[in-house]
Design a protein around this motif. Structure first.
Motif, PDB file in Angstrom:
ATOM      1  N   ARG A 129       0.840  -1.207   0.000  1.00 42.23           N
ATOM      2  CA  ARG A 129       0.000   0.000   0.000  1.00 42.23           C
ATOM      3  C   ARG A 129       0.877   1.260   0.000  1.00 42.23           C
ATOM      4  O   ARG A 129       0.571   2.236  -0.690  1.00 42.23           O
ATOM      5  CB  ARG A 129      -0.956  -0.002   1.185  1.00 42.23           C
ATOM      6  N   GLU A 130       1.970   1.217   0.755  1.00 42.17           N
ATOM      7  CA  GLU A 130       2.886   2.360   0.772  1.00 42.17           C
ATOM      8  C   GLU A 130       3.562   2.546  -0.586  1.00 42.17           C
ATOM      9  O   GLU A 130       3.692   3.680  -1.071  1.00 42.17           O
ATOM     10  CB  GLU A 130       3.949   2.174   1.849  1.00 42.17           C
ATOM     11  N   ILE A 131       3.999   1.466  -1.195  1.00 36.61           N
ATOM     12  CA  ILE A 131       4.623   1.561  -2.514  1.00 36.61           C
ATOM     13  C   ILE A 131       3.620   2.096  -3.526  1.00 36.61           C
ATOM     14  O   ILE A 131       3.942   2.985  -4.323  1.00 36.61           O
ATOM     15  CB  ILE A 131       5.192   0.201  -2.963  1.00 36.61           C
ATOM     16  N   ALA A 132       2.401   1.568  -3.508  1.00 37.93           N
ATOM     17  CA  ALA A 132       1.372   2.018  -4.448  1.00 37.93           C
ATOM     18  C   ALA A 132       1.107   3.515  -4.306  1.00 37.93           C
ATOM     19  O   ALA A 132       0.921   4.214  -5.309  1.00 37.93           O
ATOM     20  CB  ALA A 132       0.079   1.226  -4.250  1.00 37.93           C
ATOM     21  N   ALA A 133       1.115   4.010  -3.080  1.00 36.91           N
ATOM     22  CA  ALA A 133       0.876   5.431  -2.852  1.00 36.91           C
ATOM     23  C   ALA A 133       2.004   6.299  -3.409  1.00 36.91           C
ATOM     24  O   ALA A 133       1.779   7.451  -3.773  1.00 36.91           O
ATOM     25  CB  ALA A 133       0.703   5.698  -1.352  1.00 36.91           C
ATOM     26  N   CYS A 134       3.194   5.750  -3.499  1.00 37.39           N
ATOM     27  CA  CYS A 134       4.364   6.492  -4.012  1.00 37.39           C
ATOM     28  C   CYS A 134       4.603   6.268  -5.498  1.00 37.39           C
ATOM     29  O   CYS A 134       5.386   6.999  -6.113  1.00 37.39           O
ATOM     30  CB  CYS A 134       5.622   6.033  -3.278  1.00 37.39           C
ATOM     31  N   LEU A 135       3.981   5.272  -6.066  1.00 36.85           N
ATOM     32  CA  LEU A 135       4.348   4.804  -7.401  1.00 36.85           C
ATOM     33  C   LEU A 135       4.206   5.883  -8.470  1.00 36.85           C
ATOM     34  O   LEU A 135       5.119   6.082  -9.254  1.00 36.85           O
ATOM     35  CB  LEU A 135       3.499   3.581  -7.745  1.00 36.85           C
ATOM     36  N   ASP A 136       3.093   6.571  -8.503  1.00 37.71           N
ATOM     37  CA  ASP A 136       2.917   7.653  -9.473  1.00 37.71           C
ATOM     38  C   ASP A 136       3.716   8.855  -8.989  1.00 37.71           C
ATOM     39  O   ASP A 136       3.450   9.399  -7.935  1.00 37.71           O
ATOM     40  CB  ASP A 136       1.435   8.003  -9.635  1.00 37.71           C
ATOM     41  N   GLY A 137       4.702   9.230  -9.741  1.00 39.40           N
ATOM     42  CA  GLY A 137       5.536  10.364  -9.364  1.00 39.40           C
ATOM     43  C   GLY A 137       6.875   9.983  -8.781  1.00 39.40           C
ATOM     44  O   GLY A 137       7.656  10.853  -8.413  1.00 39.40           O
ATOM     45  N   SER A 138       7.156   8.692  -8.678  1.00 41.48           N
ATOM     46  CA  SER A 138       8.444   8.226  -8.177  1.00 41.48           C
ATOM     47  C   SER A 138       9.117   7.367  -9.237  1.00 41.48           C
ATOM     48  O   SER A 138       8.462   6.801 -10.108  1.00 41.48           O
ATOM     49  CB  SER A 138       8.267   7.383  -6.914  1.00 41.48           C
ATOM     50  N   LEU A 139      10.418   7.254  -9.097  1.00 40.51           N
ATOM     51  CA  LEU A 139      11.198   6.352  -9.942  1.00 40.51           C
ATOM     52  C   LEU A 139      11.668   5.179  -9.100  1.00 40.51           C
ATOM     53  O   LEU A 139      11.901   5.333  -7.889  1.00 40.51           O
ATOM     54  CB  LEU A 139      12.400   7.089 -10.538  1.00 40.51           C
ATOM     55  N   PRO A 140      11.835   3.997  -9.691  1.00 42.05           N
ATOM     56  CA  PRO A 140      12.242   2.823  -8.918  1.00 42.05           C
ATOM     57  C   PRO A 140      13.553   2.996  -8.148  1.00 42.05           C
ATOM     58  O   PRO A 140      13.737   2.385  -7.106  1.00 42.05           O
ATOM     59  CB  PRO A 140      12.378   1.732  -9.978  1.00 42.05           C
ATOM     60  N   GLY A 141      14.443   3.869  -8.628  1.00 45.09           N
ATOM     61  CA  GLY A 141      15.712   4.077  -7.950  1.00 45.09           C
ATOM     62  C   GLY A 141      15.707   5.176  -6.909  1.00 45.09           C
ATOM     63  O   GLY A 141      16.717   5.397  -6.230  1.00 45.09           O
ATOM     64  N   ASP A 142      14.573   5.863  -6.755  1.00 40.77           N
ATOM     65  CA  ASP A 142      14.489   6.935  -5.763  1.00 40.77           C
ATOM     66  C   ASP A 142      14.780   6.387  -4.363  1.00 40.77           C
ATOM     67  O   ASP A 142      14.423   5.247  -4.032  1.00 40.77           O
ATOM     68  CB  ASP A 142      13.101   7.583  -5.767  1.00 40.77           C
ATOM     69  N   ARG A 143      15.394   7.220  -3.547  1.00 46.35           N
ATOM     70  CA  ARG A 143      15.785   6.801  -2.186  1.00 46.35           C
ATOM     71  C   ARG A 143      14.600   6.244  -1.405  1.00 46.35           C
ATOM     72  O   ARG A 143      14.697   5.190  -0.776  1.00 46.35           O
ATOM     73  CB  ARG A 143      16.414   7.978  -1.437  1.00 46.35           C
ATOM     74  N   LYS A 144      13.467   6.926  -1.444  1.00 44.92           N
ATOM     75  CA  LYS A 144      12.278   6.473  -0.701  1.00 44.92           C
ATOM     76  C   LYS A 144      11.828   5.092  -1.182  1.00 44.92           C
ATOM     77  O   LYS A 144      11.514   4.213  -0.367  1.00 44.92           O
ATOM     78  CB  LYS A 144      11.141   7.504  -0.858  1.00 44.92           C
ATOM     79  N   PHE A 181       7.009  -1.895 -11.794  1.00 40.51           N
ATOM     80  CA  PHE A 181       7.715  -0.930 -10.960  1.00 40.51           C
ATOM     81  C   PHE A 181       8.512  -1.635  -9.868  1.00 40.51           C
ATOM     82  O   PHE A 181       9.708  -1.366  -9.677  1.00 40.51           O
ATOM     83  CB  PHE A 181       6.708   0.048 -10.349  1.00 40.51           C
ATOM     84  N   LEU A 182       7.862  -2.530  -9.145  1.00 36.96           N
ATOM     85  CA  LEU A 182       8.533  -3.249  -8.068  1.00 36.96           C
ATOM     86  C   LEU A 182       9.676  -4.088  -8.614  1.00 36.96           C
ATOM     87  O   LEU A 182      10.757  -4.138  -8.023  1.00 36.96           O
ATOM     88  CB  LEU A 182       7.532  -4.118  -7.301  1.00 36.96           C
ATOM     89  N   GLY A 183       9.460  -4.737  -9.756  1.00 35.57           N
ATOM     90  CA  GLY A 183      10.523  -5.542 -10.355  1.00 35.57           C
ATOM     91  C   GLY A 183      11.744  -4.710 -10.682  1.00 35.57           C
ATOM     92  O   GLY A 183      12.877  -5.110 -10.400  1.00 35.57           O
ATOM     93  N   GLU A 184      11.530  -3.547 -11.264  1.00 32.98           N
ATOM     94  CA  GLU A 184      12.656  -2.665 -11.583  1.00 32.98           C
ATOM     95  C   GLU A 184      13.341  -2.192 -10.306  1.00 32.98           C
ATOM     96  O   GLU A 184      14.573  -2.152 -10.225  1.00 32.98           O
ATOM     97  CB  GLU A 184      12.173  -1.480 -12.416  1.00 32.98           C
ATOM     98  N   ALA A 185      12.555  -1.847  -9.296  1.00 35.39           N
ATOM     99  CA  ALA A 185      13.116  -1.392  -8.024  1.00 35.39           C
ATOM    100  C   ALA A 185      13.903  -2.518  -7.339  1.00 35.39           C
ATOM    101  O   ALA A 185      14.968  -2.275  -6.757  1.00 35.39           O
ATOM    102  CB  ALA A 185      12.005  -0.877  -7.110  1.00 35.39           C
ATOM    103  N   MET A 186      13.404  -3.744  -7.419  1.00 34.09           N
ATOM    104  CA  MET A 186      14.111  -4.884  -6.834  1.00 34.09           C
ATOM    105  C   MET A 186      15.431  -5.136  -7.568  1.00 34.09           C
ATOM    106  O   MET A 186      16.441  -5.464  -6.938  1.00 34.09           O
ATOM    107  CB  MET A 186      13.227  -6.137  -6.869  1.00 34.09           C
ATOM    108  N   ASN A 187      15.427  -4.982  -8.874  1.00 37.01           N
ATOM    109  CA  ASN A 187      16.657  -5.144  -9.644  1.00 37.01           C
ATOM    110  C   ASN A 187      17.689  -4.090  -9.251  1.00 37.01           C
ATOM    111  O   ASN A 187      18.873  -4.418  -9.083  1.00 37.01           O
ATOM    112  CB  ASN A 187      16.363  -5.070 -11.148  1.00 37.01           C
ATOM    113  N   ILE A 188      17.264  -2.857  -9.103  1.00 38.22           N
ATOM    114  CA  ILE A 188      18.171  -1.786  -8.678  1.00 38.22           C
ATOM    115  C   ILE A 188      18.709  -2.088  -7.284  1.00 38.22           C
ATOM    116  O   ILE A 188      19.906  -1.974  -7.024  1.00 38.22           O
ATOM    117  CB  ILE A 188      17.459  -0.415  -8.729  1.00 38.22           C
ATOM    118  N   PHE A 189      17.839  -2.509  -6.390  1.00 38.40           N
ATOM    119  CA  PHE A 189      18.250  -2.859  -5.032  1.00 38.40           C
ATOM    120  C   PHE A 189      19.292  -3.976  -5.067  1.00 38.40           C
ATOM    121  O   PHE A 189      20.300  -3.911  -4.351  1.00 38.40           O
ATOM    122  CB  PHE A 189      17.024  -3.287  -4.211  1.00 38.40           C
TER     123      PHE A 189
END
Length: 134
Positions: free
Chosen positions: A44-59, A109-117
């Motif tokens: 739910r937190e990720i979904a709330a941030c998803l629009d307007g964030s990039l997968p590599g953003d610190r948050k 989005f999560l997949g890209e963020a997990m790859n960056i992580f």
């Protein structure tokens, strides 16, 4: 080359999970109700941030660290297995439907963020410790 690496990641996930399941009596040690609650809050937190964030953003990467920490309640994956998990979310119809129920772009989005992580992160099991090879 990318498909070969993705295949390696899928194999790592399958092998590491199978070993962990066998060694822990099917993850008997995991409080599954708590894990599901924690993932629900996190998604739910990720979904709330998803629009307007990039997968590599610190948050977002801080949220992915929480995802990784929840996954580690089962076992500590290698980087390849963690990337394999992102692939599994995208390729398994039930997992895609579950994740995308939080946001229509959640899986990608999560997949890209997990790859960056995985590329940046620490705390992964080594291949030697997990019993995997290149």
């Amino acid at each position: 080359m990318e498909n070969q690496y993705e295949d390696e990641c899928r194999r790592s996930l399958a092998g590491e999970q199978a070993r962990s399941l066998a060694e822990t009596n099917h993850w008997e040690h995991v409080d599954r109700d708590q894990v599901h609650q924690d993932w629900d809050v996190l998604y739910r937190e990720i979904a709330a941030c998803l629009d307007g964030s990039l997968p590599g953003d610190r948050k977002i990467q801080e949220l992915v660290l929480r995802h990784f920490d929840i996954a580690c309640r089962f076992y500590v994956p290698t980087r390849e297995a963690y990337i394999g998990m992102a692939l599994f979310y995208a390729e398994d119809d039930a997992m895609r439907e579950f994740h995308d129920s939080y946001h229509p772009r959640m899986v990608e989005f999560l997949g890209e963020a997990m790859n960056i992580f995985a590329e940046r992160g620490a705390g992964f099991a080594s291949r030697a410790a997990s019993g995997t090879s290149a």
